[in-house]
Design a protein around this motif. Structure first.
Motif, PDB file in Angstrom:
ATOM      1  N   TYR A 428       0.848  -1.190   0.000  1.00  0.00           N
ATOM      2  CA  TYR A 428       0.000   0.000   0.000  1.00  0.00           C
ATOM      3  C   TYR A 428       0.887   1.245   0.000  1.00  0.00           C
ATOM      4  O   TYR A 428       1.868   1.327   0.754  1.00  0.00           O
ATOM      5  N   PHE A 429       0.505   2.219  -0.817  1.00  0.00           N
ATOM      6  CA  PHE A 429       1.333   3.402  -1.015  1.00  0.00           C
ATOM      7  C   PHE A 429       0.630   4.649  -0.490  1.00  0.00           C
ATOM      8  O   PHE A 429      -0.602   4.743  -0.503  1.00  0.00           O
ATOM      9  N   ALA A 430       1.426   5.624  -0.028  1.00  0.00           N
ATOM     10  CA  ALA A 430       0.867   6.860   0.521  1.00  0.00           C
ATOM     11  C   ALA A 430       1.744   8.049   0.129  1.00  0.00           C
ATOM     12  O   ALA A 430       2.951   7.911  -0.064  1.00  0.00           O
ATOM     13  N   GLN A 431       1.088   9.218   0.052  1.00  0.00           N
ATOM     14  CA  GLN A 431       1.808  10.438  -0.275  1.00  0.00           C
ATOM     15  C   GLN A 431       2.358  11.126   0.969  1.00  0.00           C
ATOM     16  O   GLN A 431       3.422  11.733   0.924  1.00  0.00           O
ATOM     17  N   THR A 432       1.614  11.032   2.077  1.00  0.00           N
ATOM     18  CA  THR A 432       2.022  11.715   3.310  1.00  0.00           C
ATOM     19  C   THR A 432       2.280  10.708   4.424  1.00  0.00           C
ATOM     20  O   THR A 432       1.838   9.554   4.375  1.00  0.00           O
ATOM     21  N   TYR A 433       2.953  11.200   5.462  1.00  0.00           N
ATOM     22  CA  TYR A 433       3.283  10.348   6.602  1.00  0.00           C
ATOM     23  C   TYR A 433       2.012   9.938   7.351  1.00  0.00           C
ATOM     24  O   TYR A 433       1.884   8.799   7.805  1.00  0.00           O
ATOM     25  N   ASP A 434       1.064  10.865   7.495  1.00  0.00           N
ATOM     26  CA  ASP A 434      -0.192  10.550   8.190  1.00  0.00           C
ATOM     27  C   ASP A 434      -0.952   9.440   7.464  1.00  0.00           C
ATOM     28  O   ASP A 434      -1.488   8.512   8.099  1.00  0.00           O
ATOM     29  N   GLN A 435      -1.018   9.528   6.132  1.00  0.00           N
ATOM     30  CA  GLN A 435      -1.676   8.478   5.355  1.00  0.00           C
ATOM     31  C   GLN A 435      -0.947   7.154   5.537  1.00  0.00           C
ATOM     32  O   GLN A 435      -1.586   6.097   5.653  1.00  0.00           O
ATOM     33  N   HIS A 436       0.373   7.228   5.577  1.00  0.00           N
ATOM     34  CA  HIS A 436       1.178   6.021   5.737  1.00  0.00           C
ATOM     35  C   HIS A 436       0.899   5.355   7.081  1.00  0.00           C
ATOM     36  O   HIS A 436       0.712   4.128   7.168  1.00  0.00           O
ATOM     37  N   MET A 437       0.848   6.143   8.145  1.00  0.00           N
ATOM     38  CA  MET A 437       0.621   5.585   9.484  1.00  0.00           C
ATOM     39  C   MET A 437      -0.767   4.975   9.589  1.00  0.00           C
ATOM     40  O   MET A 437      -0.965   3.970  10.290  1.00  0.00           O
ATOM     41  N   GLN A 438      -1.711   5.560   8.898  1.00  0.00           N
ATOM     42  CA  GLN A 438      -3.060   4.977   8.889  1.00  0.00           C
ATOM     43  C   GLN A 438      -3.044   3.613   8.213  1.00  0.00           C
ATOM     44  O   GLN A 438      -3.682   2.666   8.684  1.00  0.00           O
ATOM     45  N   LEU A 439      -2.285   3.490   7.105  1.00  0.00           N
ATOM     46  CA  LEU A 439      -2.165   2.205   6.403  1.00  0.00           C
ATOM     47  C   LEU A 439      -1.425   1.183   7.264  1.00  0.00           C
ATOM     48  O   LEU A 439      -1.774  -0.010   7.255  1.00  0.00           O
ATOM     49  N   VAL A 440      -0.428   1.636   7.999  1.00  0.00           N
ATOM     50  CA  VAL A 440       0.311   0.728   8.896  1.00  0.00           C
ATOM     51  C   VAL A 440      -0.644   0.182   9.956  1.00  0.00           C
ATOM     52  O   VAL A 440      -0.625  -1.020  10.294  1.00  0.00           O
ATOM     53  N   GLU A 441      -1.472   1.077  10.508  1.00  0.00           N
ATOM     54  CA  GLU A 441      -2.419   0.656  11.534  1.00  0.00           C
ATOM     55  C   GLU A 441      -3.424  -0.352  10.986  1.00  0.00           C
ATOM     56  O   GLU A 441      -3.781  -1.335  11.661  1.00  0.00           O
ATOM     57  N   GLU A 442      -3.846  -0.142   9.736  1.00  0.00           N
ATOM     58  CA  GLU A 442      -4.860  -1.012   9.147  1.00  0.00           C
ATOM     59  C   GLU A 442      -4.304  -2.366   8.711  1.00  0.00           C
ATOM     60  O   GLU A 442      -4.975  -3.397   8.865  1.00  0.00           O
ATOM     61  N   HIS A 443      -3.083  -2.395   8.188  1.00  0.00           N
ATOM     62  CA  HIS A 443      -2.585  -3.617   7.550  1.00  0.00           C
ATOM     63  C   HIS A 443      -1.421  -4.295   8.264  1.00  0.00           C
ATOM     64  O   HIS A 443      -1.034  -5.396   7.874  1.00  0.00           O
ATOM     65  N   VAL A 444      -0.887  -3.634   9.295  1.00  0.00           N
ATOM     66  CA  VAL A 444       0.222  -4.256  10.023  1.00  0.00           C
ATOM     67  C   VAL A 444      -0.121  -4.435  11.501  1.00  0.00           C
ATOM     68  O   VAL A 444      -0.009  -5.532  12.040  1.00  0.00           O
ATOM     69  N   ASN A 445      -0.554  -3.348  12.119  1.00  0.00           N
ATOM     70  CA  ASN A 445      -0.813  -3.423  13.562  1.00  0.00           C
ATOM     71  C   ASN A 445      -2.157  -4.082  13.901  1.00  0.00           C
ATOM     72  O   ASN A 445      -2.334  -4.585  15.004  1.00  0.00           O
ATOM     73  N   ASN A 446      -3.068  -4.073  12.961  1.00  0.00           N
ATOM     74  CA  ASN A 446      -4.382  -4.647  13.196  1.00  0.00           C
ATOM     75  C   ASN A 446      -4.284  -6.164  13.015  1.00  0.00           C
ATOM     76  O   ASN A 446      -4.247  -6.676  11.904  1.00  0.00           O
ATOM     77  N   THR A 447      -4.240  -6.862  14.098  1.00  0.00           N
ATOM     78  CA  THR A 447      -4.032  -8.319  14.053  1.00  0.00           C
ATOM     79  C   THR A 447      -5.235  -9.061  13.520  1.00  0.00           C
ATOM     80  O   THR A 447      -5.157 -10.263  13.220  1.00  0.00           O
ATOM     81  N   SER A 448      -6.379  -8.367  13.365  1.00  0.00           N
ATOM     82  CA  SER A 448      -7.563  -9.068  12.849  1.00  0.00           C
ATOM     83  C   SER A 448      -7.437  -9.303  11.338  1.00  0.00           C
ATOM     84  O   SER A 448      -8.187 -10.088  10.784  1.00  0.00           O
ATOM     85  N   ASN A 449      -6.520  -8.610  10.659  1.00  0.00           N
ATOM     86  CA  ASN A 449      -6.334  -8.802   9.222  1.00  0.00           C
ATOM     87  C   ASN A 449      -5.569 -10.079   8.948  1.00  0.00           C
ATOM     88  O   ASN A 449      -4.703 -10.442   9.674  1.00  0.00           O
TER      89      ASN A 449
END
Length: 449
Positions: A428-449
């Motif tokens: 997943y790609f992002a333009q800003t750091y905030d967008q990136h951290m949101q993607l990290v939370e959704e696809h890495v830190n969220n263990t339900s995925n």
């Protein structure tokens, strides 16, 4: 006195009477005669003038006519002279054109003769052994299903024959078919006929003592393990050869276009890191360690030679291309993802932003583990691309050709961040750091995925 006739007398009287009568505009008979004389002279003068003018006019006309005839004659002479000059000029031009045509024809004949002779020499030379005095054997693998053309290219690439193209035509003209796949031991001193006979009969085909497979993305340390496992070559000996400046200089001399930028690199752990192309290699008991490594470097040069011009056009070095390719190799598995990841790295380099790749941290640590901690990103090493900007010293592993192509032909984008889902391998790609951290939370830190 004689007597006159009455009629004569009458005539005389009339004449005398007429003479005595005064004439109009005349005072006397004498004045009239004088005037008459004057008038007569004037008329004569006038007539003479008219005659003179007439004569002069006639003379002028004769002179004008003469001039016209003269001018016409001169024009005729000039026209005739111009025509002659044009004829002479055309003849001169024709001679020049004929001379040029003759020169061109002769030049073409000479060039044709030279080319014909060159082709003759090339073909004749290609039919001869590469080196009649060299009896050294060279291991050559002929894959199953290889065409005559492919076999010729393999033999030329392995320095067994002079020309793969000549080999191809030689076998076609002689109706040589049925070449067998296998591992052969050929010599540069062999003729095309001898090589063809061996390929048809399968003579000299040998089975390698071992096959060494170098997976894509393996670094020098992992290749040492693979060699030790498949052959009698020890990892320690292999790593010692990787640290040998003498061996590297030998390889650079053999493959200067491939290794010149690696020679200029500073702070590298192994100068040949990135240049041991991942593939499966045949190992024979008689092969030395240098023979095995040389095969890997030679394979790398064969692959990279297709891209040298493209690398130069991008104003990059081979070292830089392989460095980014080694990161792309590990950061993404799909071609599409790799091309986008490569562009993310270029975007960061353009603004002097650290590449921040975990792959660089693992290489700096000299470890292979799944997760990188914040503490790891502080490791003191020129290979740490969290704290250092730019490419770093050199490649972090030995990348595949697909990763190399991704670097040379990235997909244009305006991303500066990316994150991969470990379970799904989606990136997943992002333009800003905030967008990136949101993607990290959704696809890495969220263990339900």
């Amino acid at each position: 006195m004689s007597k006159q006739h009455p009629e004569e007398q009458s005539f005389k009287d009339e004449v005398l009477s007429a003479l005595k009568r005064p004439q109009p505009n005349q005072e006397s008979h004498d004045g009239g005669l004088e005037n008459q004389s004057i008038h007569t002279q004037q008329e004569i003068g006038s007539n003479m003038k008219k005659e003179n003018r007439s004569n002069r006019s006639t003379e002028n006309e004769r002179q004008s006519s003469t001039k016209r005839r003269s001018t016409s004659s001169e024009k005729s002479v000039v026209t005739e002279g111009s025509a002659n000059r044009r004829k002479m000029q055309r003849k001169k031009e024709d001679r020049i054109v004929n001379r040029i045509v003759l020169i061109v024809v002769l030049a073409l004949l000479v060039i044709g003769g030279v080319l014909g002779f060159s082709v003759y020499r090339y073909v004749t030379s290609g039919l001869q052994p590469l080196d009649a005095s060299n009896k050294e054997t060279i291991a050559v693998e002929i894959p199953s299903g290889s065409s005559n053309k492919a076999i010729g290219e393999i033999l030329e690439e392995d320095d067994v024959i002079k020309s793969g193209m000549i080999f191809n035509y030689y076998t076609k003209f002689n109706n040589l078919t049925g070449f067998q796949a296998g591992n052969y031991q050929f010599s540069p001193s062999m003729t095309l006929d001898e090589i063809s006979t061996m390929l048809q009969n399968g003579e000299g085909s040998v089975t390698s003592d071992a096959k060494v497979t170098i997976p894509e993305g393996y670094d020098v340390d992992q290749i040492g393990d693979a060699l030790a496992e498949a052959t009698n070559i020890s990892k320690e000996d292999f790593l010692a050869l990787m640290e040998s400046d003498e061996f590297f200089e030998k390889m650079e001399t053999a493959y200067p276009e491939l290794l010149s930028s690696a020679a200029d690199a500073e702070g590298v752990r192994y100068k040949l890191e990135g240049y041991l192309f991942p593939a499966t290699y045949d190992y024979y008991t008689g092969n030395t360690l240098e023979d095995v490594v040389t095969q890997m470097v030679e394979k790398s040069n064969a692959v990279m030679s297709k891209y040298y011009d493209q690398i130069a056009q991008k104003e990059m070095t081979v070292q830089e291309v392989l460095t980014l390719a080694s990161l792309v190799e590990k950061e993404g598995s799909k071609e599409e993802d790799r091309k986008n990841i490569a562009q993310v790295f270029f975007n960061r380099l353009a603004i002097d932003m650290p590449l921040q790749s975990d792959i660089s941290i693992l290489y700096a640590l000299g470890e292979h583990k799944e997760l990188v901690t914040y503490e790891d990103t502080a490791v003191d090493s020129p290979y740490n691309l969290y704290t250092n900007t730019g490419y770093g010293p050199g490649p972090f592993n030995n990348p595949s050709e697909q990763a190399i192509q991704a670097v040379l032909e990235p997909t244009a984008n305006d991303y500066y961040y990316f994150v991969a889902d470990i379970q799904t391998q989606e990136v997943y790609f992002a333009q800003t750091y905030d967008q990136h951290m949101q993607l990290v939370e959704e696809h890495v830190n969220n263990t339900s995925n």
